[in-house]
Design a protein around this motif. Sequence first.
Motif, PDB file in Angstrom:
ATOM      1  N   CYS A   6       0.835  -1.206   0.000  1.00 44.86           N
ATOM      2  CA  CYS A   6       0.000   0.000   0.000  1.00 44.86           C
ATOM      3  C   CYS A   6       0.864   1.247   0.000  1.00 44.86           C
ATOM      4  O   CYS A   6       0.556   2.235  -0.692  1.00 44.86           O
ATOM      5  CB  CYS A   6      -0.935  -0.012   1.204  1.00 44.86           C
ATOM      6  N   GLU A   7       1.924   1.220   0.779  1.00 45.96           N
ATOM      7  CA  GLU A   7       2.851   2.360   0.792  1.00 45.96           C
ATOM      8  C   GLU A   7       3.487   2.548  -0.584  1.00 45.96           C
ATOM      9  O   GLU A   7       3.611   3.667  -1.080  1.00 45.96           O
ATOM     10  CB  GLU A   7       3.944   2.125   1.849  1.00 45.96           C
ATOM     11  N   ARG A   8       3.849   1.437  -1.189  1.00 48.41           N
ATOM     12  CA  ARG A   8       4.548   1.509  -2.470  1.00 48.41           C
ATOM     13  C   ARG A   8       3.667   2.102  -3.570  1.00 48.41           C
ATOM     14  O   ARG A   8       4.133   2.860  -4.411  1.00 48.41           O
ATOM     15  CB  ARG A   8       5.017   0.113  -2.873  1.00 48.41           C
ATOM     16  N   PHE A   9       2.378   1.744  -3.553  1.00 52.37           N
ATOM     17  CA  PHE A   9       1.490   2.193  -4.618  1.00 52.37           C
ATOM     18  C   PHE A   9       0.553   3.322  -4.203  1.00 52.37           C
ATOM     19  O   PHE A   9      -0.257   3.781  -5.012  1.00 52.37           O
ATOM     20  CB  PHE A   9       0.675   1.008  -5.151  1.00 52.37           C
ATOM     21  N   GLY A  10       0.670   3.772  -2.967  1.00 51.29           N
ATOM     22  CA  GLY A  10      -0.133   4.910  -2.537  1.00 51.29           C
ATOM     23  C   GLY A  10      -1.615   4.611  -2.433  1.00 51.29           C
ATOM     24  O   GLY A  10      -2.454   5.450  -2.781  1.00 51.29           O
ATOM     25  N   ILE A  11      -1.965   3.413  -1.934  1.00 51.38           N
ATOM     26  CA  ILE A  11      -3.363   3.004  -1.830  1.00 51.38           C
ATOM     27  C   ILE A  11      -3.707   2.674  -0.390  1.00 51.38           C
ATOM     28  O   ILE A  11      -2.826   2.492   0.451  1.00 51.38           O
ATOM     29  CB  ILE A  11      -3.659   1.788  -2.743  1.00 51.38           C
ATOM     30  N   ASP A  12      -5.004   2.593  -0.100  1.00 52.49           N
ATOM     31  CA  ASP A  12      -5.461   2.306   1.255  1.00 52.49           C
ATOM     32  C   ASP A  12      -5.663   0.825   1.509  1.00 52.49           C
ATOM     33  O   ASP A  12      -5.608   0.374   2.657  1.00 52.49           O
ATOM     34  CB  ASP A  12      -6.795   3.032   1.510  1.00 52.49           C
ATOM     35  N   PHE A  13      -5.917   0.066   0.446  1.00 52.00           N
ATOM     36  CA  PHE A  13      -6.264  -1.351   0.577  1.00 52.00           C
ATOM     37  C   PHE A  13      -5.662  -2.083  -0.608  1.00 52.00           C
ATOM     38  O   PHE A  13      -5.803  -1.629  -1.754  1.00 52.00           O
ATOM     39  CB  PHE A  13      -7.796  -1.492   0.600  1.00 52.00           C
ATOM     40  N   PRO A  14      -4.960  -3.211  -0.393  1.00 52.89           N
ATOM     41  CA  PRO A  14      -4.207  -3.856  -1.486  1.00 52.89           C
ATOM     42  C   PRO A  14      -5.077  -4.685  -2.434  1.00 52.89           C
ATOM     43  O   PRO A  14      -4.841  -5.868  -2.668  1.00 52.89           O
ATOM     44  CB  PRO A  14      -3.203  -4.729  -0.732  1.00 52.89           C
ATOM     45  N   LEU A  15      -6.089  -4.017  -2.991  1.00 56.54           N
ATOM     46  CA  LEU A  15      -7.010  -4.648  -3.931  1.00 56.54           C
ATOM     47  C   LEU A  15      -6.787  -4.018  -5.300  1.00 56.54           C
ATOM     48  O   LEU A  15      -7.051  -2.834  -5.499  1.00 56.54           O
ATOM     49  CB  LEU A  15      -8.452  -4.429  -3.486  1.00 56.54           C
ATOM     50  N   PHE A  16      -6.286  -4.811  -6.241  1.00 56.12           N
ATOM     51  CA  PHE A  16      -6.016  -4.347  -7.600  1.00 56.12           C
ATOM     52  C   PHE A  16      -7.147  -4.844  -8.501  1.00 56.12           C
ATOM     53  O   PHE A  16      -7.519  -6.014  -8.457  1.00 56.12           O
ATOM     54  CB  PHE A  16      -4.667  -4.870  -8.087  1.00 56.12           C
ATOM     55  N   ALA A  17      -7.687  -3.947  -9.313  1.00 56.93           N
ATOM     56  CA  ALA A  17      -8.868  -4.268 -10.118  1.00 56.93           C
ATOM     57  C   ALA A  17      -8.566  -4.070 -11.595  1.00 56.93           C
ATOM     58  O   ALA A  17      -8.409  -2.938 -12.067  1.00 56.93           O
ATOM     59  CB  ALA A  17     -10.040  -3.381  -9.711  1.00 56.93           C
ATOM     60  N   PHE A  18      -8.494  -5.187 -12.319  1.00 55.80           N
ATOM     61  CA  PHE A  18      -8.306  -5.129 -13.767  1.00 55.80           C
ATOM     62  C   PHE A  18      -9.670  -5.006 -14.441  1.00 55.80           C
ATOM     63  O   PHE A  18     -10.602  -5.757 -14.142  1.00 55.80           O
ATOM     64  CB  PHE A  18      -7.608  -6.390 -14.257  1.00 55.80           C
ATOM     65  N   SER A  19      -9.784  -4.059 -15.367  1.00 53.49           N
ATOM     66  CA  SER A  19     -11.044  -3.892 -16.095  1.00 53.49           C
ATOM     67  C   SER A  19     -10.768  -3.232 -17.441  1.00 53.49           C
ATOM     68  O   SER A  19      -9.855  -2.418 -17.572  1.00 53.49           O
ATOM     69  CB  SER A  19     -12.020  -3.023 -15.294  1.00 53.49           C
ATOM     70  N   HIS A  20     -11.587  -3.596 -18.440  1.00 56.31           N
ATOM     71  CA  HIS A  20     -11.525  -2.903 -19.723  1.00 56.31           C
ATOM     72  C   HIS A  20     -12.328  -1.608 -19.695  1.00 56.31           C
ATOM     73  O   HIS A  20     -12.342  -0.875 -20.688  1.00 56.31           O
ATOM     74  CB  HIS A  20     -12.073  -3.815 -20.831  1.00 56.31           C
ATOM     75  N   CYS A  21     -12.989  -1.339 -18.591  1.00 52.25           N
ATOM     76  CA  CYS A  21     -13.877  -0.181 -18.474  1.00 52.25           C
ATOM     77  C   CYS A  21     -13.237   0.917 -17.632  1.00 52.25           C
ATOM     78  O   CYS A  21     -12.916   0.703 -16.461  1.00 52.25           O
ATOM     79  CB  CYS A  21     -15.204  -0.621 -17.853  1.00 52.25           C
ATOM     80  N   ARG A  22     -13.103   2.073 -18.221  1.00 53.84           N
ATOM     81  CA  ARG A  22     -12.467   3.181 -17.507  1.00 53.84           C
ATOM     82  C   ARG A  22     -13.255   3.577 -16.259  1.00 53.84           C
ATOM     83  O   ARG A  22     -12.675   4.000 -15.254  1.00 53.84           O
ATOM     84  CB  ARG A  22     -12.338   4.387 -18.434  1.00 53.84           C
ATOM     85  N   ASP A  23     -14.587   3.430 -16.287  1.00 50.04           N
ATOM     86  CA  ASP A  23     -15.411   3.814 -15.142  1.00 50.04           C
ATOM     87  C   ASP A  23     -15.103   2.943 -13.930  1.00 50.04           C
ATOM     88  O   ASP A  23     -15.084   3.424 -12.793  1.00 50.04           O
ATOM     89  CB  ASP A  23     -16.889   3.693 -15.506  1.00 50.04           C
ATOM     90  N   VAL A  24     -14.880   1.644 -14.170  1.00 46.87           N
ATOM     91  CA  VAL A  24     -14.526   0.738 -13.076  1.00 46.87           C
ATOM     92  C   VAL A  24     -13.161   1.114 -12.510  1.00 46.87           C
ATOM     93  O   VAL A  24     -12.974   1.182 -11.290  1.00 46.87           O
ATOM     94  CB  VAL A  24     -14.518  -0.724 -13.556  1.00 46.87           C
TER      95      VAL A  24
END
Length: 375
Positions: A6-24
């Motif tokens: 989380c520190e490395r990527f500047g996020i609050d929760f280590p959940l990575f979401a792959f999507s073809h949709c920019r809105d997601v």
Amino acid sequence: MKPVICERFGIDFPLFAFSHCRDVVAAVTNAGGFGVLGATAYTPERLDRELSWIDEQVGGKPYGADIIVPAKFEGKGENLTRDQLADRIPAEYREFVAHLLADHGIEPEAKQHLGGSALSGDTGRELLDVAMSHPIKLIANALGVPPDYMIEAGRERGVPVAALVGAREHAVKQVQAGVDLIIAQGTEAGGHCGEVSTLVLVPEVLDALGEMGSDVPVLAAGGIVTGRQMAAVVAMGAAGAWTGSVWLTTEEAETAPYTVQKMLAATSRDTVRSAGRTGKPARQLKSEWTDAWLPNSGGRQPLPLPLQNMLAEPIIRRVDVLAAQGHPGAQALATYFVGQGVGLMNKVKPAREVVREFIEDYLAATERLSNSLPD
């Protein structure tokens, strides 16, 4: 203290979401996770527009892009144009899909359209250049070791390069090549995947990297659609989770309407690894399209990547439109990439709510794990 990832990527929760949709992608990033745009199907111009839109929506929060440059594909190194690749699709395959459509009550088009390919010309490098012109915080690649130009571009711009792997030995090769993040993706995953389950693959990869003395972090992927599953892979040593399928039934997703309904009704047994859409084994919803490309069951042997994809994509898009209109033959053919976790996806909801449910379920699971030990 935040986890290192989380520190490395500047996020609050280590959940990575792959999507073809920019809105997601934007919704997950704004909810404290890390959205990753699947960019391979875009033209460079379209990708620039999509990333510019994401930039505006996330206000400097981190997100990434995924550009597939396979290690092996038809025409690699020949710098072929789209038309030159299309000429390699045999006439009998064009006739086969025309008959398949006719058998399902779908009139073949007067002129058969073929899809484009990000593997023609120098499109992969062009897409990478576009992605790197935006403030992305990760670039990911699948189907082999990323090309040298991707790893070099990542180092020059300080952007970590991630690679998806389906086997222990693949992870070793990726780290030796200089990859910064490994995504260990089990066979439960939607899209291109190997044959080893997530529960087995993750510790195998972690052990292999440990034997190398590598500190490259590992994300787990494959069938993860709940926080309790995420907690399980973190308990095994993964730094977090890489997810894809769970976003396909969100309000923001690009998934065709009838396909969403098929996913909501599907069980975990209603998917199959089939090369019938891309030319490489990819998990997707079972349908009469995937049945038609199962050579061991009387179907046709798929063409290699990217020829199969060029043949299939325009037809599948047309099928999606007809299926939404209630055409029964199209509904029987309709399919999309999705993992075995589809059996747990039974409601359409906003992507932000999915992130919230992941966090709550994860916390409950970690509390159960803690309480499983004696005082």
